[in-house]
Design a protein around this motif. Structure first.
Motif, PDB file in Angstrom:
ATOM      1  N   GLY A  45       2.353  12.333   5.182  1.00 49.29           N
ATOM      2  CA  GLY A  45       3.069  11.380   4.336  1.00 49.29           C
ATOM      3  C   GLY A  45       4.282  12.022   3.693  1.00 49.29           C
ATOM      4  N   GLU A  46       4.079  13.156   3.019  1.00 47.87           N
ATOM      5  CA  GLU A  46       5.204  13.813   2.349  1.00 47.87           C
ATOM      6  C   GLU A  46       6.058  14.580   3.377  1.00 47.87           C
ATOM      7  N   TYR A  47       5.381  15.090   4.425  1.00 48.22           N
ATOM      8  CA  TYR A  47       6.101  15.854   5.453  1.00 48.22           C
ATOM      9  C   TYR A  47       7.226  15.009   6.061  1.00 48.22           C
TER      10      TYR A  47
ATOM     11  N   ASN B  43      -4.516  18.005  -5.638  1.00 46.26           N
ATOM     12  CA  ASN B  43      -5.085  16.756  -6.140  1.00 46.26           C
ATOM     13  C   ASN B  43      -4.042  15.650  -6.045  1.00 46.26           C
ATOM     14  N   ARG B  44      -4.492  14.410  -6.159  1.00 49.77           N
ATOM     15  CA  ARG B  44      -3.556  13.281  -6.116  1.00 49.77           C
ATOM     16  C   ARG B  44      -2.447  13.490  -7.146  1.00 49.77           C
ATOM     17  N   GLY B  45      -1.259  13.088  -6.794  1.00 54.76           N
ATOM     18  CA  GLY B  45      -0.117  13.285  -7.691  1.00 54.76           C
ATOM     19  C   GLY B  45       0.432  14.700  -7.647  1.00 54.76           C
ATOM     20  N   GLY B  46      -0.035  15.483  -6.690  1.00 53.21           N
ATOM     21  CA  GLY B  46       0.285  16.910  -6.641  1.00 53.21           C
ATOM     22  C   GLY B  46       1.749  17.268  -6.420  1.00 53.21           C
ATOM     23  N   SER B  47       2.544  16.312  -5.946  1.00 52.16           N
ATOM     24  CA  SER B  47       3.957  16.626  -5.723  1.00 52.16           C
ATOM     25  C   SER B  47       4.654  17.078  -7.009  1.00 52.16           C
TER      26      SER B  47
ATOM     27  N   ASN C  21       0.830  -1.209   0.000  1.00 52.55           N
ATOM     28  CA  ASN C  21       0.000   0.000   0.000  1.00 52.55           C
ATOM     29  C   ASN C  21       0.862   1.256   0.000  1.00 52.55           C
ATOM     30  N   LYS C  22       0.341   2.289  -0.711  1.00 53.14           N
ATOM     31  CA  LYS C  22       1.009   3.596  -0.664  1.00 53.14           C
ATOM     32  C   LYS C  22       0.690   4.244   0.687  1.00 53.14           C
ATOM     33  N   ILE C  23       1.669   4.933   1.240  1.00 51.31           N
ATOM     34  CA  ILE C  23       1.434   5.624   2.517  1.00 51.31           C
ATOM     35  C   ILE C  23       0.248   6.593   2.403  1.00 51.31           C
ATOM     36  N   THR C  24       0.164   7.309   1.315  1.00 49.87           N
ATOM     37  CA  THR C  24      -0.947   8.266   1.155  1.00 49.87           C
ATOM     38  C   THR C  24      -2.306   7.558   1.275  1.00 49.87           C
ATOM     39  N   ASP C  25      -2.423   6.385   0.632  1.00 50.18           N
ATOM     40  CA  ASP C  25      -3.692   5.649   0.712  1.00 50.18           C
ATOM     41  C   ASP C  25      -3.972   5.212   2.157  1.00 50.18           C
TER      42      ASP C  25
ATOM     43  N   GLY D  25       6.138  17.534  -1.107  1.00 51.62           N
ATOM     44  CA  GLY D  25       5.170  17.868  -2.154  1.00 51.62           C
ATOM     45  C   GLY D  25       3.746  17.791  -1.653  1.00 51.62           C
ATOM     46  N   PHE D  26       2.771  18.137  -2.570  1.00 58.77           N
ATOM     47  CA  PHE D  26       1.370  17.734  -2.384  1.00 58.77           C
ATOM     48  C   PHE D  26       0.503  18.630  -1.488  1.00 58.77           C
ATOM     49  N   PHE D  27       1.099  19.594  -0.757  1.00 57.30           N
ATOM     50  CA  PHE D  27       0.197  20.426   0.066  1.00 57.30           C
ATOM     51  C   PHE D  27       0.697  21.857   0.180  1.00 57.30           C
TER      52      PHE D  27
HETATM   53  N1  ASP Z   1       1.450  11.093  -2.315  1.00 57.94           N
HETATM   54  C1  ASP Z   1       0.456  11.768  -3.077  1.00 57.94           C
HETATM   55  C2  ASP Z   1      -0.335  10.772  -3.909  1.00 57.94           C
HETATM   56  O1  ASP Z   1      -0.183   9.591  -3.758  1.00 57.94           O
HETATM   57  C3  ASP Z   1       1.003  12.883  -3.893  1.00 57.94           C
HETATM   58  C4  ASP Z   1       2.112  12.515  -4.834  1.00 57.94           C
HETATM   59  O2  ASP Z   1       2.724  11.472  -4.726  1.00 57.94           O
HETATM   60  O3  ASP Z   1       2.395  13.300  -5.708  1.00 57.94           O
HETATM   61  O4  ASP Z   1      -1.141  11.174  -4.702  1.00 57.94           O
END
Ligand code: ASP
Length: 444
Positions: A118-120, A187-191, A51-55, A173-175
């Motif tokens: 997660g990103e922090y 949004n997801r993938g925002g990094s 699993n991804k940490i974000t999820d 990233g991401f926030f």
């Molecule tokens: N961790 C976040 C995501 O899974 C942001 C990113 O990776 O860019 O969407």
């Protein structure tokens, strides 16, 4: 302070999935002294069922929200960070960070705060590994009330943070920060966006985006086996590929660097020597290994063929028909016209709920039985900035498809000669992509 070469480097989740991946990132950064500003995602999957940490963080917040005990999920997340820290021999107080997170959850801090950790924490670990300064995106990346990035404020804050650092920074990233001071996620993938913003703010020489693929591929690897990566692609070509369904960098992540005239280089953390894909406005030396840059497409379109005698002579008919699409909220993807007929192409899913009403209204304008509906059409796009210079590309496309008995239902070429678009039956979609890819990548 921004005197010598500067590269902003962004690493995605799979490049940070565990201690071994962090180590690879460290090696990559140490190899090039210009890699002085780093943006990181949260750790991603270590293996396909992982699993991804974000999820997990979203899942953890769902527990908080519904009053279900969240400790099991949070400890699972904590253990991933503990493993990374101990695997790298870092002294960062991960347990202390999580004690703070627990306290903040109990104090009612919301979903965006929790997921942003997660990103922090990823950035905290990376900063400690590299000996770079940690710069929080909370307080340096700003949104307006509309949720859009406040670029001026962000650029100024990021520049200030960089100039008052040791000259080497890591940013999560991401926030970012809302005008009322609340932390908010992108949004997801925002990094990818954070990376682009940092590159633009610092006027970087290049924005390197490190992932787990060899670059932007010439075709979908699910359809074509081991497609070549594209060495060079222009921003305009990228737009065409993205629009037609290729999964590459998000538009929003390209805009800040494109605007600032900074090239993007997509690289593979697991193959750091490979040059990956360069994205830029144009290229001084053309790499013309192949005539086309990429082949992509989408299934599930519907064509409405409308016959109407002498259509070109009748004022207003097009407008009336197109207005109907607007009325039903159906976006038109393509439009072509001939002497006694014209065709409208739209996505089947969008058209489906309105198809009977729409056809009957068109027939009120054009006459009974004038509309023919063909469902299950794929649009396939051959994208290349080099088509302008080379005659015979479309001839080659049709010859290749003809030889393989693929029936082309429609063809269109954009005015700027960047894309040749063709419609084929959904059943021929994959074959068409494979034939086109093969016919253009066999050199000679
Ligand atoms: N961790 C976040 C995501 O899974 C942001 C990113 O990776 O860019 O969407």
């Amino acid at each position: 302070m921004i005197g010598y070469m500067l590269k902003v480097v962004k690493f995605g989740g799979s490049s940070l999935a565990d201690a071994a991946q962090f180590k690879k990132v460290e090696d990559i950064i140490e190899k090039d002294a210009a890699r002085r500003a780093v943006v990181v995602s949260a750790p991603g999957k270590r293996f396909s069922k992982d699993n991804k940490i974000t999820d997990l963080l979203y899942l953890c917040y769902a527990h908080v929200k519904y009053g279900v005990d969240y400790e099991a999920v949070l400890s699972l997340i904590e253990s991933r960070y503990l493993e990374i820290a101990s695997g790298l021999g870092l002294s960062l107080d991960v347990a202390g960070e999580f004690a703070q997170i627990r306290q903040n959850i109990e104090a009612g801090m919301g979903e965006d705060y929790l997921v942003s950790r997660g990103e922090y924490l990823s950035a905290k670990l990376m900063a400690s590994l590299l000996g770079y300064d940690f710069v929080d995106s909370y307080g340096t990346v700003f949104f307006g009330y509309d949720g859009e990035i406040d670029k001026e404020k962000t650029y100024e804050a990021l520049r200030l943070a960089f100039n008052s650092s040791c000259g080497r920074i890591v940013v999560p990233g991401f926030f970012g920060t809302m005008p009322d001071g609340k932390l908010a996620l992108m949004n997801r993938g925002g990094s990818d966006i954070t990376g682009a913003l940092l590159a633009a703010a610092l006027d970087a020489d290049v924005y390197e985006n490190w992932t787990d693929v060899p670059g932007i591929l010439m075709a979908d690897p699910g359809i074509v086996k081991d497609p070549y990566p594209i060495p060079q692609i222009t921003y305009d070509e990228l737009r065409e590929l993205t629009y037609m369904g290729a999964k590459v960098l998000h538009e929003a992540a390209v805009f800040p660097v494109r605007e600032a005239g900074i090239p993007v280089n997509i690289r593979n953390t697991n193959d750091p020597e490979a040059q990956g894909t360069f994205i830029a406005e144009s290229f001084e030396s053309e790499d013309d290994a192949f005539y086309i840059t990429g082949v992509t497409g989408r299934k599930g379109y519907t064509i409405l063929d409308v016959s109407y005698e002498n259509i070109g002579q009748k004022m207003g008919v097009f407008r009336e028909v197109l207005k109907l699409f607007e009325k039903y909220g159906v976006r038109i993807d393509h439009l072509s016209s001939g002497v006694d007929a014209f065709s409208v192409i739209a996505q089947g899913e969008a058209l489906k709920p309105h198809i009977y009403a729409l056809v009957s209204e068109i027939e009120e304008i054009c006459g009974r039985s004038t509309v023919k509906v063909s469902e299950g059409i794929s649009l396939v796009a051959c994208v290349s900035r080099r088509m302008v210079f080379r005659p015979g590309i479309s001839g080659r496309i049709f010859a290749a498809l003809g030889e393989n008995k693929v029936n082309i239902r429609m063809i269109a070429q954009g005015a700027e000669e960047l894309t040749i678009l063709m419609g084929v039956a959904d059943a021929d979609f994959e074959t068409t992509i494979r034939i086109l890819y093969n016919s253009f990548t066999q050199r000679g």
